[in-house]
Write a protein that holds these residues in place. Structure first.
Motif, PDB file in Angstrom:
ATOM      1  N   MET A  20       0.837  -1.196   0.000  1.00  0.00           N
ATOM      2  CA  MET A  20       0.000   0.000   0.000  1.00  0.00           C
ATOM      3  C   MET A  20       0.881   1.259   0.000  1.00  0.00           C
ATOM      4  SD  MET A  20      -3.233  -0.550  -0.054  1.00  0.00           S
ATOM      5  CE  MET A  20      -4.411  -1.883   0.172  1.00  0.00           C
ATOM      6  N   ILE A  21       0.524   2.208  -0.838  1.00  0.00           N
ATOM      7  CA  ILE A  21       1.265   3.458  -0.919  1.00  0.00           C
ATOM      8  C   ILE A  21       0.350   4.587  -0.444  1.00  0.00           C
ATOM      9  CG2 ILE A  21       2.548   5.039  -2.389  1.00  0.00           C
ATOM     10  CD1 ILE A  21       2.920   2.712  -4.351  1.00  0.00           C
ATOM     11  N   THR A  22       0.827   5.362   0.509  1.00  0.00           N
ATOM     12  CA  THR A  22       0.076   6.499   1.042  1.00  0.00           C
ATOM     13  C   THR A  22       0.717   7.786   0.560  1.00  0.00           C
ATOM     14  OG1 THR A  22      -0.554   5.260   3.022  1.00  0.00           O
ATOM     15  CG2 THR A  22      -0.728   7.661   3.125  1.00  0.00           C
ATOM     16  N   LEU A  25       4.333   7.805   9.673  1.00  0.00           N
ATOM     17  CA  LEU A  25       3.681   6.841   8.800  1.00  0.00           C
ATOM     18  C   LEU A  25       4.613   5.779   8.242  1.00  0.00           C
ATOM     19  CD1 LEU A  25       1.530   9.438   6.887  1.00  0.00           C
ATOM     20  CD2 LEU A  25       0.559   7.451   8.037  1.00  0.00           C
ATOM     21  N   ARG A  26       5.926   5.995   8.305  1.00  0.00           N
ATOM     22  CA  ARG A  26       6.850   5.177   7.533  1.00  0.00           C
ATOM     23  C   ARG A  26       6.843   3.702   7.913  1.00  0.00           C
ATOM     24  NH1 ARG A  26       8.862   8.044   3.767  1.00  0.00           N
ATOM     25  NH2 ARG A  26       9.433  10.220   4.089  1.00  0.00           N
ATOM     26  N   GLU A  27       6.563   3.393   9.161  1.00  0.00           N
ATOM     27  CA  GLU A  27       6.597   1.980   9.547  1.00  0.00           C
ATOM     28  C   GLU A  27       5.386   1.200   9.039  1.00  0.00           C
ATOM     29  OE1 GLU A  27       5.533   0.983  13.801  1.00  0.00           O
ATOM     30  OE2 GLU A  27       5.966   3.137  14.030  1.00  0.00           O
ATOM     31  N   TYR A  28       4.412   1.903   8.440  1.00  0.00           N
ATOM     32  CA  TYR A  28       3.195   1.225   7.983  1.00  0.00           C
ATOM     33  C   TYR A  28       3.148   1.031   6.470  1.00  0.00           C
ATOM     34  CZ  TYR A  28       1.997   2.813  12.651  1.00  0.00           C
ATOM     35  OH  TYR A  28       2.020   3.069  14.002  1.00  0.00           O
ATOM     36  N   GLY A  29       4.204   1.363   5.777  1.00  0.00           N
ATOM     37  CA  GLY A  29       4.224   1.170   4.334  1.00  0.00           C
ATOM     38  C   GLY A  29       4.908   2.319   3.628  1.00  0.00           C
ATOM     39  N   GLU A  30       4.870   2.292   2.319  1.00  0.00           N
ATOM     40  CA  GLU A  30       5.540   3.324   1.525  1.00  0.00           C
ATOM     41  C   GLU A  30       4.782   4.641   1.603  1.00  0.00           C
ATOM     42  OE1 GLU A  30       6.967   4.241  -3.074  1.00  0.00           O
ATOM     43  OE2 GLU A  30       6.287   2.220  -2.525  1.00  0.00           O
ATOM     44  N   GLN A  33      -0.718   7.112  16.569  1.00  0.00           N
ATOM     45  CA  GLN A  33      -0.116   6.140  15.663  1.00  0.00           C
ATOM     46  C   GLN A  33      -1.139   5.089  15.247  1.00  0.00           C
ATOM     47  OE1 GLN A  33       2.885   7.957  14.836  1.00  0.00           O
ATOM     48  NE2 GLN A  33       3.289   5.831  14.358  1.00  0.00           N
ATOM     49  N   ARG A  34      -2.003   4.714  16.169  1.00  0.00           N
ATOM     50  CA  ARG A  34      -3.024   3.728  15.854  1.00  0.00           C
ATOM     51  C   ARG A  34      -4.011   4.266  14.819  1.00  0.00           C
ATOM     52  NH1 ARG A  34      -3.441  -1.830  16.302  1.00  0.00           N
ATOM     53  NH2 ARG A  34      -5.332  -2.152  15.105  1.00  0.00           N
ATOM     54  N   LEU A  71      -3.370   6.428  12.452  1.00  0.00           N
ATOM     55  CA  LEU A  71      -2.697   6.389  11.156  1.00  0.00           C
ATOM     56  C   LEU A  71      -2.601   4.973  10.609  1.00  0.00           C
ATOM     57  CD1 LEU A  71       0.165   8.959  11.891  1.00  0.00           C
ATOM     58  CD2 LEU A  71      -1.936   9.357  10.586  1.00  0.00           C
ATOM     59  N   LYS A  72      -2.277   4.032  11.491  1.00  0.00           N
ATOM     60  CA  LYS A  72      -2.193   2.631  11.078  1.00  0.00           C
ATOM     61  C   LYS A  72      -3.557   2.122  10.593  1.00  0.00           C
ATOM     62  CE  LYS A  72      -0.822  -1.969  12.760  1.00  0.00           C
ATOM     63  NZ  LYS A  72      -0.302  -2.730  13.915  1.00  0.00           N
ATOM     64  N   ASN A  73      -4.617   2.485  11.317  1.00  0.00           N
ATOM     65  CA  ASN A  73      -5.960   2.063  10.933  1.00  0.00           C
ATOM     66  C   ASN A  73      -6.366   2.663   9.584  1.00  0.00           C
ATOM     67  OD1 ASN A  73      -6.329   0.526  13.238  1.00  0.00           O
ATOM     68  ND2 ASN A  73      -7.449   2.097  14.334  1.00  0.00           N
ATOM     69  N   PHE A  74      -6.006   3.926   9.363  1.00  0.00           N
ATOM     70  CA  PHE A  74      -6.363   4.546   8.089  1.00  0.00           C
ATOM     71  C   PHE A  74      -5.658   3.852   6.925  1.00  0.00           C
ATOM     72  CE2 PHE A  74      -5.332   7.642   4.702  1.00  0.00           C
ATOM     73  CZ  PHE A  74      -6.615   7.797   4.208  1.00  0.00           C
ATOM     74  N   ILE A  75      -4.407   3.501   7.107  1.00  0.00           N
ATOM     75  CA  ILE A  75      -3.680   2.810   6.041  1.00  0.00           C
ATOM     76  C   ILE A  75      -4.289   1.453   5.753  1.00  0.00           C
ATOM     77  CG2 ILE A  75      -1.439   1.757   5.510  1.00  0.00           C
ATOM     78  CD1 ILE A  75      -0.127   4.232   6.627  1.00  0.00           C
ATOM     79  N   ALA A  76      -4.930   0.856   6.752  1.00  0.00           N
ATOM     80  CA  ALA A  76      -5.555  -0.463   6.578  1.00  0.00           C
ATOM     81  C   ALA A  76      -6.938  -0.379   5.946  1.00  0.00           C
ATOM     82  CB  ALA A  76      -5.643  -1.173   7.931  1.00  0.00           C
ATOM     83  N   VAL A  77      -7.501   0.830   5.822  1.00  0.00           N
ATOM     84  CA  VAL A  77      -8.826   0.988   5.221  1.00  0.00           C
ATOM     85  C   VAL A  77      -8.777   0.545   3.774  1.00  0.00           C
ATOM     86  CG1 VAL A  77     -10.497   2.691   4.409  1.00  0.00           C
ATOM     87  CG2 VAL A  77      -9.611   2.853   6.727  1.00  0.00           C
ATOM     88  N   GLU A  78      -9.716  -0.286   3.377  1.00  0.00           N
ATOM     89  CA  GLU A  78      -9.758  -0.789   2.002  1.00  0.00           C
ATOM     90  C   GLU A  78     -10.492   0.183   1.098  1.00  0.00           C
ATOM     91  OE1 GLU A  78     -11.336  -4.687   1.776  1.00  0.00           O
ATOM     92  OE2 GLU A  78      -9.833  -5.569   3.097  1.00  0.00           O
ATOM     93  N   SER A  79      -9.982   0.329  -0.118  1.00  0.00           N
ATOM     94  CA  SER A  79     -10.649   1.164  -1.121  1.00  0.00           C
ATOM     95  C   SER A  79     -11.938   0.491  -1.563  1.00  0.00           C
ATOM     96  CB  SER A  79      -9.740   1.386  -2.326  1.00  0.00           C
ATOM     97  OG  SER A  79      -8.541   2.013  -1.936  1.00  0.00           O
ATOM     98  N   CYS A  80     -12.898   1.291  -2.013  1.00  0.00           N
ATOM     99  CA  CYS A  80     -14.157   0.738  -2.526  1.00  0.00           C
ATOM    100  C   CYS A  80     -13.912   0.034  -3.868  1.00  0.00           C
ATOM    101  CB  CYS A  80     -15.174   1.863  -2.721  1.00  0.00           C
ATOM    102  SG  CYS A  80     -15.770   2.581  -1.186  1.00  0.00           S
TER     103      CYS A  80
END
Length: 213
Positions: free
Chosen positions: A1-3, A20-25, A201-202, A204-213
């Motif tokens: 996932m890229i944010t 954000l860096r520890e949760y992906g690019e 941090q949680r 931000l981590k949760n937002f990165i885990a949100v799936e696109s429609c």
């Protein structure tokens, strides 16, 4: 996932990118054309609503964000003034005796008003740690975050949301103030998650885990 973090010349984005860096690019995007190269977008914002709105227009990000949230349905998170810009109108920086407000993105119905106009008699700005209430429980970007968790706020204006169903968190500062909103894939938080320790941090981590429609 890229944010992608929207870089429209407002504020120092270093601390947000670092968080954000520890949760992906993570990519800092200074060209609207690059928005399609990422999976989700974060819209930060500091300072004045009207100035931030002008910067979004001048840099070409205004129409790109509407396309991203609308046609492409990319998850979008607004932070602080970035959340306020999701509204229909904001009154900070509006000119003239007939203050009809400065147009916002109109992604979540409501207006951004000075907290004293909403009935708050406490010191302005609202600065520091304050707890939040979750009227719909711990879900979405608030998954695994208990009610009454503290987050770090810095603001004088607040989102007066039209549809109460769009409110997902509230903080009390003499009066209830909207702390977070959601409509579909569009989210917003009034506090600064990058300054809010483990709870932030949680978020931000949760937002990165949100799936696109």
């Amino acid at each position: 996932m890229i944010t992608g973090i929207v870089d429209y010349g407002v504020g120092n984005l270093g601390s947000l990118a670092h968080s954000l860096r520890e949760y992906g690019e993570i990519r800092l995007l200074d060209r609207p054309a690059d928005a399609e190269s990422v999976d989700r977008l974060i819209l930060p914002g500091v300072g004045n609503f009207a100035n931030c709105a002008v910067r979004l227009h001048d840099t070409g990000w205004w129409s790109e964000l509407l396309d991203a949230a609308g046609e492409r349905k990319q998850p979008l998170l607004g932070i602080c003034v970035g959340m306020q810009l999701l509204a229909d109108f904001g009154h900070e920086g509006a000119c003239g005796a007939d203050d009809v407000g400065v147009s916002g993105l109109g992604l979540i119905a409501g207006e951004v008003r000075h907290i004293s106009d909403l009935g708050c008699t406490f010191r302005v700005p609202h600065v520091g740690w304050n707890s939040i209430r979750l009227p719909n429980g711990a879900q979405g970007i608030f998954s695994d975050i208990p009610d009454k968790t503290d987050f770090y706020f810095v603001h004088s204006y607040a989102f007066d949301v039209t549809d109460q169903g769009d409110i997902i968190a509230v903080t009390d500062y003499g009066i209830p103030l909207v702390a977070a909103v959601r409509k579909g894939q569009v989210w917003g938080v009034q506090f600064h998650p990058e300054k809010s320790s483990k709870a932030g941090q949680r978020i931000l981590k949760n937002f990165i885990a949100v799936e696109s429609c």
